[in-house]
Each structure stands twice: as C-alpha cells, then as structure tokens.
Design a protein around this motif. Structure first.
Motif, PDB file in Angstrom:
ATOM      1  N   TRP A 183      -9.521  12.627  -0.209  1.00 49.80           N
ATOM      2  CA  TRP A 183      -9.830  14.003  -0.635  1.00 49.80           C
ATOM      3  C   TRP A 183      -8.961  14.777  -1.556  1.00 49.80           C
ATOM      4  O   TRP A 183      -9.633  15.373  -2.385  1.00 49.80           O
ATOM      5  CB  TRP A 183     -10.117  14.679   0.703  1.00 49.80           C
ATOM      6  N   GLN A 184      -7.905  14.435  -1.380  1.00 51.55           N
ATOM      7  CA  GLN A 184      -6.718  15.140  -2.169  1.00 51.55           C
ATOM      8  C   GLN A 184      -6.717  14.698  -3.407  1.00 51.55           C
ATOM      9  O   GLN A 184      -6.436  15.411  -4.426  1.00 51.55           O
ATOM     10  CB  GLN A 184      -5.261  15.022  -1.443  1.00 51.55           C
TER      11      GLN A 184
ATOM     12  N   PRO B  92      -4.256  11.241  11.069  1.00 55.21           N
ATOM     13  CA  PRO B  92      -4.224  12.052   9.578  1.00 55.21           C
ATOM     14  C   PRO B  92      -3.249  11.811   8.692  1.00 55.21           C
ATOM     15  O   PRO B  92      -2.174  11.473   9.055  1.00 55.21           O
ATOM     16  CB  PRO B  92      -4.215  13.275  10.445  1.00 55.21           C
TER      17      PRO B  92
ATOM     18  N   ASP C 287     -13.390  10.841   3.781  1.00 58.13           N
ATOM     19  CA  ASP C 287     -12.779  10.527   5.175  1.00 58.13           C
ATOM     20  C   ASP C 287     -13.178   9.177   5.574  1.00 58.13           C
ATOM     21  O   ASP C 287     -12.538   8.183   5.798  1.00 58.13           O
ATOM     22  CB  ASP C 287     -12.569  11.520   6.199  1.00 58.13           C
TER      23      ASP C 287
ATOM     24  N   SER D 200      -1.956  12.795   2.513  1.00 53.79           N
ATOM     25  CA  SER D 200      -2.728  12.895   1.185  1.00 53.79           C
ATOM     26  C   SER D 200      -4.015  11.773   1.507  1.00 53.79           C
ATOM     27  O   SER D 200      -3.867  10.970   2.675  1.00 53.79           O
ATOM     28  CB  SER D 200      -2.073  12.248   0.205  1.00 53.79           C
TER      29      SER D 200
ATOM     30  N   ARG E  49      -3.012  21.005  15.124  1.00 51.42           N
ATOM     31  CA  ARG E  49      -3.952  20.259  14.436  1.00 51.42           C
ATOM     32  C   ARG E  49      -4.576  19.338  15.539  1.00 51.42           C
ATOM     33  O   ARG E  49      -3.799  18.988  16.231  1.00 51.42           O
ATOM     34  CB  ARG E  49      -3.669  20.037  13.207  1.00 51.42           C
TER      35      ARG E  49
ATOM     36  N   THR F  72      -6.730  10.556   7.015  1.00 57.25           N
ATOM     37  CA  THR F  72      -8.047  11.527   6.910  1.00 57.25           C
ATOM     38  C   THR F  72      -7.315  13.036   7.004  1.00 57.25           C
ATOM     39  O   THR F  72      -6.100  13.173   7.269  1.00 57.25           O
ATOM     40  CB  THR F  72      -8.903  11.341   7.921  1.00 57.25           C
ATOM     41  N   ARG F  73      -8.174  14.099   6.470  1.00 62.64           N
ATOM     42  CA  ARG F  73      -7.744  15.382   6.502  1.00 62.64           C
ATOM     43  C   ARG F  73      -7.592  15.988   8.091  1.00 62.64           C
ATOM     44  O   ARG F  73      -8.477  15.455   8.905  1.00 62.64           O
ATOM     45  CB  ARG F  73      -8.541  16.431   5.859  1.00 62.64           C
TER      46      ARG F  73
ATOM     47  N   VAL G  21     -16.279  16.391   2.434  1.00 59.56           N
ATOM     48  CA  VAL G  21     -14.903  16.031   3.092  1.00 59.56           C
ATOM     49  C   VAL G  21     -15.165  14.852   4.195  1.00 59.56           C
ATOM     50  O   VAL G  21     -14.549  14.053   4.016  1.00 59.56           O
ATOM     51  CB  VAL G  21     -14.714  17.350   4.040  1.00 59.56           C
TER      52      VAL G  21
ATOM     53  N   GLU H 148       3.078  21.586   1.239  1.00 55.02           N
ATOM     54  CA  GLU H 148       3.025  20.539   2.181  1.00 55.02           C
ATOM     55  C   GLU H 148       4.073  19.732   2.389  1.00 55.02           C
ATOM     56  O   GLU H 148       4.177  18.853   3.444  1.00 55.02           O
ATOM     57  CB  GLU H 148       1.909  19.679   1.606  1.00 55.02           C
TER      58      GLU H 148
ATOM     59  N   ARG I 122      -9.273  18.641  -4.347  1.00 58.91           N
ATOM     60  CA  ARG I 122      -9.887  19.220  -3.130  1.00 58.91           C
ATOM     61  C   ARG I 122     -10.418  20.521  -3.370  1.00 58.91           C
ATOM     62  O   ARG I 122     -11.462  20.946  -2.439  1.00 58.91           O
ATOM     63  CB  ARG I 122      -8.588  19.213  -2.381  1.00 58.91           C
TER      64      ARG I 122
END
Length: 296
Positions: free
Chosen positions: A247-248, A241, A265, A244, A122, A209-210, A261, A192, A252
């Motif tokens: 968004w979560q 990142p 963020d 959580s 990621r 953030t995601r 999204v 997770e 989500r």
C-alpha cells in the motif's frame, strides 16, 4: 494465544470461510518437536521471576515463540530471517530517529501545544493490541475533532460515501487537524520513524500489512470475501503489521476505498517471500525521495 482450549471444548473440525491450505494446515504430529519445546520453555520461564528475563530475550529474537506452533499463521510470522532483517533495520532506523528527534521535537512544540509523540492503540498479529508510536502531526485534540472532518473515502462498489466501508478507512487530503509541521512530516514520512521502536520490540515488522485501529476491526465482516482464495477482511490479521508494504509504495494518498487497501494487503499475504520483502524495503526508500510520492 488465549489458551481457550483449556477452558472450552474445541471440536477438531468447524465451519470456516477460509479455504484449506496445505502449507498452513499442519497437524500436531507434523509440528516440529523443537518448536514445541521452545514454546513450552517460553511459557514456563515467563511466569518465573528473574528467569522471565530469558523469556523476554527469546521473545525479542523470535516474537512468534509466544504462539503455539500448532496455530496456523502466515509463514512470514515464523520466519527467523525476516525477524533478523527487522532487528537490523530497526536499529538503523532508531539511529536516524535519535538524530532527528531534537529538531523535530522543537518544530512540533513551537507550532502547537501537546506531546511530541503520538500513541494510538492498533490491532497487531491475530488482533493482539499494541501501542503504535508516531511524531505528532496533528493538533492535540485531533481524535475528538475527527467527527467534524469529512471522510473523503468513497466505496468504489456503489459510489455511496455513506456506506459501512467508509468507516473502516478514514482519509481527508486537506485534513484541517494536520499542522504545517505535520504536513511536512507526513510528506517526508518522518512522522513514521518512531515506529522503528515497535519493530525493534516485535510488535511490527519492516514490511507487512497496514495496522488497523480497533474501531476499524470492529466493523469487519465475515461475509465479505476477497481474491479467489475466499479471504475475508480478517485475513489481514494473520500477518504481522508493517511500517511499509504494498500500500505504501503504491501511493497511499491515492487510495480511495477500503477495498483497495484490502487488495494490497492480501496481495502481500499471497506473494510474500524474503526476496519480495527486500524489494519492498528498497522500493520504500526510493519512494521517499520521489517528489510526488503519494504521501499526505
């Protein structure tokens, strides 16, 4: 981070789509001498055998030490209290993960062949690559089968499901690649839990953030602007990142577009504070115990 300033001539001013910020635009003269000293000490120690252990310890306690203090990043990145919260929270999370590991590993292996843990590359802070860990919730060859699964995300701006924005965010509520055990893991967010290791070593934070995939980042556009501050899709990479975030805790699985999204963020980025982080941590715990928590 790349030290390209030592290779290429960098002009003091350049065109950018980002609005100037008084808080982040700090000149070299305003940079803390202590921060610069620690940064240079870290850069020196990391190259010396044996003594590099000290550098690793410095990075563990304060991951932002690898960043030049003159580089403008989001204030949360350089917050030492936030890092302390991450360390304490990740230790507690890893303790729970250790207790759950054996029964979850057995359940995962009984239903489908493959590893217990799933690793994926990621994009982290400033697009720095890192390996994110999860309990495997899909079949072994899920990545190969992804192209055969329909992406249900629709672009809210024009309703065209074939638009470029769809490729930036993938979602299928009844994804056939997810195992029965995997659905339970996702519903309870137990898949997770291995990410507490990512938080412990400084790749992630409890709240942020995601973390996007590099396939998604490769489709980001400079022209797309969000909020009145003219933030772009790249703006989310200025924040570390998180496990959580906004968004979560906002359900989500109900998010149906990449734009949503981005809004979540960037809202976090604009409204960040330690108090807000603590509230989101509490909200995350409460969401886990809700029957309809929005998880897939």
């Amino acid at each position: 981070m790349t030290n390209l300033a030592h290779v290429f001539p960098v002009e003091p001013a350049s065109r950018t789509n980002r609005a100037p910020s008084k808080k982040s635009a700090r000149s070299q003269k305003q940079t803390s001498r202590l921060a610069m000293t620690l940064y240079r000490l870290y850069q020196s120690l990391i190259k010396i055998p044996v003594l590099c252990v000290i550098a690793y310890l410095m990075y563990f306690l304060y991951p932002a030490i690898e960043l030049d203090p003159r580089v403008p990043v989001h204030p949360s990145v350089r917050s030492f209290p936030k890092r302390l919260i991450d360390i304490i929270g990740s230790i507690i999370g890893l303790a729970f993960t250790a207790l759950l590991f054996i029964p979850l590993a057995i359940a995962i292996k009984i239903e489908s062949a493959g590893p217990v843990l799933f690793k994926q590359k990621r994009a982290g802070l400033m697009s720095k690559p890192f390996a994110i860990w999860k309990f495997r919730s899909m079949v072994k060859n899920a990545e190969i089968l992804k192209q055969k699964v329909t992406n249900e995300i629709a672009d809210l701006t024009d309703g065209n499901t074939q638009s470029a924005d769809n490729a930036k965010f993938f979602k299928n509520k009844k994804d056939p690649r997810i195992t029965k055990t995997g659905r339970i893991l996702r519903k309870t967010s137990l898949d997770e839990f291995p990410q507490f290791w990512n938080i412990f070593i400084g790749d992630m934070s409890l709240i942020g953030t995601r973390p996007p995939t590099f396939a998604e980042v490769g489709l980001y556009e400079i022209e797309n602007e969000y909020t009145d501050s003219k933030m772009t899709e790249w703006s989310r990479l200025d924040v570390r990142p998180g496990l959580s975030g906004v968004w979560q805790v906002s359900g989500r699985s109900t998010v149906r577009s990449f734009e949503e999204v981005m809004e979540f963020d960037l809202y976090y980025k604009q409204n960040w504070s330690l108090r807000y982080d603590l509230w989101l941590i509490w909200k995350t715990v409460m969401v886990l115990f809700e029957k309809d928590n929005g998880a897939v």
